[in-house]
Every structure is written in C-alpha cells, then in structure tokens.
Design a protein around this motif. Structure first.
Motif, mmCIF file in Angstrom:
data_model
loop_
_atom_site.group_PDB
_atom_site.id
_atom_site.type_symbol
_atom_site.label_atom_id
_atom_site.label_comp_id
_atom_site.label_asym_id
_atom_site.label_seq_id
_atom_site.Cartn_x
_atom_site.Cartn_y
_atom_site.Cartn_z
ATOM 1 N N LEU A 294 -38.845 20.944 -42.259
ATOM 2 C CA LEU A 294 -39.349 19.594 -42.502
ATOM 3 C C LEU A 294 -39.391 18.758 -41.226
ATOM 4 C CD1 LEU A 294 -37.619 18.554 -45.854
ATOM 5 C CD2 LEU A 294 -39.901 19.498 -45.511
ATOM 6 N N GLY A 295 -38.983 19.349 -40.106
ATOM 7 C CA GLY A 295 -38.966 18.588 -38.860
ATOM 8 C C GLY A 295 -37.747 17.688 -38.745
ATOM 9 N N ILE A 296 -36.689 18.035 -39.484
ATOM 10 C CA ILE A 296 -35.460 17.245 -39.460
ATOM 11 C C ILE A 296 -34.516 17.804 -38.408
ATOM 12 C CG2 ILE A 296 -33.341 16.735 -40.753
ATOM 13 C CD1 ILE A 296 -35.080 16.471 -43.250
ATOM 14 N N GLU A 297 -33.978 16.911 -37.589
ATOM 15 C CA GLU A 297 -32.956 17.279 -36.610
ATOM 16 C C GLU A 297 -31.650 16.628 -37.041
ATOM 17 O OE1 GLU A 297 -31.560 16.315 -32.024
ATOM 18 O OE2 GLU A 297 -33.561 15.720 -32.682
ATOM 19 N N LEU A 298 -30.619 17.438 -37.214
ATOM 20 C CA LEU A 298 -29.316 16.924 -37.623
ATOM 21 C C LEU A 298 -28.404 16.769 -36.413
ATOM 22 C CD1 LEU A 298 -28.643 19.073 -40.824
ATOM 23 C CD2 LEU A 298 -29.490 16.720 -40.708
ATOM 24 N N VAL A 299 -27.697 15.662 -36.379
ATOM 25 C CA VAL A 299 -26.697 15.421 -35.342
ATOM 26 C C VAL A 299 -25.402 15.038 -36.054
ATOM 27 C CG1 VAL A 299 -27.515 13.049 -35.078
ATOM 28 C CG2 VAL A 299 -26.094 14.060 -33.303
ATOM 29 N N THR A 300 -24.300 15.637 -35.660
ATOM 30 C CA THR A 300 -23.046 15.363 -36.365
ATOM 31 C C THR A 300 -22.552 13.950 -36.062
ATOM 32 O OG1 THR A 300 -21.663 16.240 -34.590
ATOM 33 C CG2 THR A 300 -22.341 17.769 -36.337
#
Length: 201
Positions: free
Chosen positions: A23-29
């Motif tokens: 989906l083009g999602i970038e996760l950052v903690t």
C-alpha cells in the motif's frame, strides 16, 4: 505514507512492514522517535490497541498504527489474553518469552483441553483524535503443546501448534506465517479499510 508503529518490537515491525508495503506504507517505530510506550489498562485487545495508536499519534503528530495481540486459551477462560506479554511477570516471574511459556505450561499441566487462539487487534488512526479509527481483528486457531517445538518466531510461537498446517508457529517460515497468522488475517481486513477509507493503494 509514513505511519508510527506503536510498538518497539523489532520482529513485529518486520512482520507488519511486509504486510503493508504493497500500500506504500512505511512504518517507523515509536521508540525511534523517542516516544515511550503507552499504558494498556483495558481488558480487550481492541481498546488497548486504540489507546496505543492515539498515544503514538498524539506524541508524533503522524498517523499511527497499533497492534495488541496475544494468546487466549479456552481452558484458562481466555487467559493470558491481553496480559500475554506480562503473564509470567504477573505471577512474580520475569518479563520474557521463555518465562511466559513456562508459566503457560505449568497452568495447563494435566489439562486435556488445550485449544487456543492467537488474537490480534490492529488499529490505525489519522490523528490522536480521529473519530473514525480503522479497527481489524484476526484470530488464528490452534492448540498448546506440552513442550516447545521450533526455532523461529517469538512469544508463544513454540507452543502453538496449528493442526491445519501440522506444525508449530515457531516451525513455520516467515512467508507461510505471514499468509496465515492472526496478524495477517487482521492486516488483510485493515488493508481493505485503508483502501476504502484512506484511499491508499
């Protein structure tokens, strides 16, 4: 689109990032942004996930994704449930996967009914006060073994045997786990909601 993941669990980050990358999602903690962990005072996975998502969004100013998950055992009336990560700690032990597994085995000693399920609530919010959070639930049915088996995974994976796959979760490869897990099931629901409500993908 960048989302703050309301978790500092590196293995959970890898699982979720793989699921949402299309989906083009970038996760950052949240930890990488200096955000402390939220309180988890509720009795349900969904309420705790929502609290964590709002907390991360409030302190980061970014949309946030939270996961609250654990294992529920029929013979223990759903325990450990939302206390899964702190199951041994609650009994005076240490907070570790090994200690949690040891307590679960003790609690089930001599118990014939070993049916259990991994449960995952995923919640996404656009902002801390988002009136329309996206909420998805996934359940993965299995049974608790009498001893750990398998070298992979984390948490209760070595004890959770999936009859349909003939293996413990700890014995599954990442690709297989990401197709079948409670987190994958919840993520599939959330992906549909991301597309419909947030117009992603």
């Amino acid at each position: 689109m960048k989302l703050v993941l309301a978790s500092n669990n590196a293995k959970k980050l890898v699982e979720l990032q793989a699921l949402f990358t299309p989906l083009g999602i970038e996760l950052v903690t949240q930890g990488s942004l200096g955000i402390p962990e939220a309180e988890e005072p509720f009795d349900t996975f969904a309420e705790n996930a929502l609290a964590k998502a709002r907390h991360a969004a409030r302190l980061s100013g970014l949309p946030a994704l939270a996961d609250d998950s654990g294992i529920s055992v029929d013979a223990l009336d759903g325990a450990p449930g939302v206390r899964s990560a702190r199951y041994a700690l609650d009994a005076g032990g240490e907070k570790s996967d090994a200690a949690n597994n040891e307590r679960l085995l003790r609690e089930l000693a001599g118990v014939a009914d070993r049916r259990a399920r991994f449960v995952c609530a995923l919640v996404a919010v656009r902002s801390a006060d988002d009136p329309e959070p996206l909420i998805a639930m996934g359940r993965w049915m299995g049974e608790i073994l009498t001893a750990p088996s398998g070298e992979g995974g984390f948490g209760y994976d070595p004890l959770m045997h999936i009859p349909a796959l003939g293996q413990t979760v700890a014995s599954l490869g990442a690709e297989v786990k990401n197709r079948h897990s409670h987190r994958a099931l919840a993520a599939a629901q959330l992906i549909e909601q991301f597309r419909a409500a947030w117009h992603l993908g």
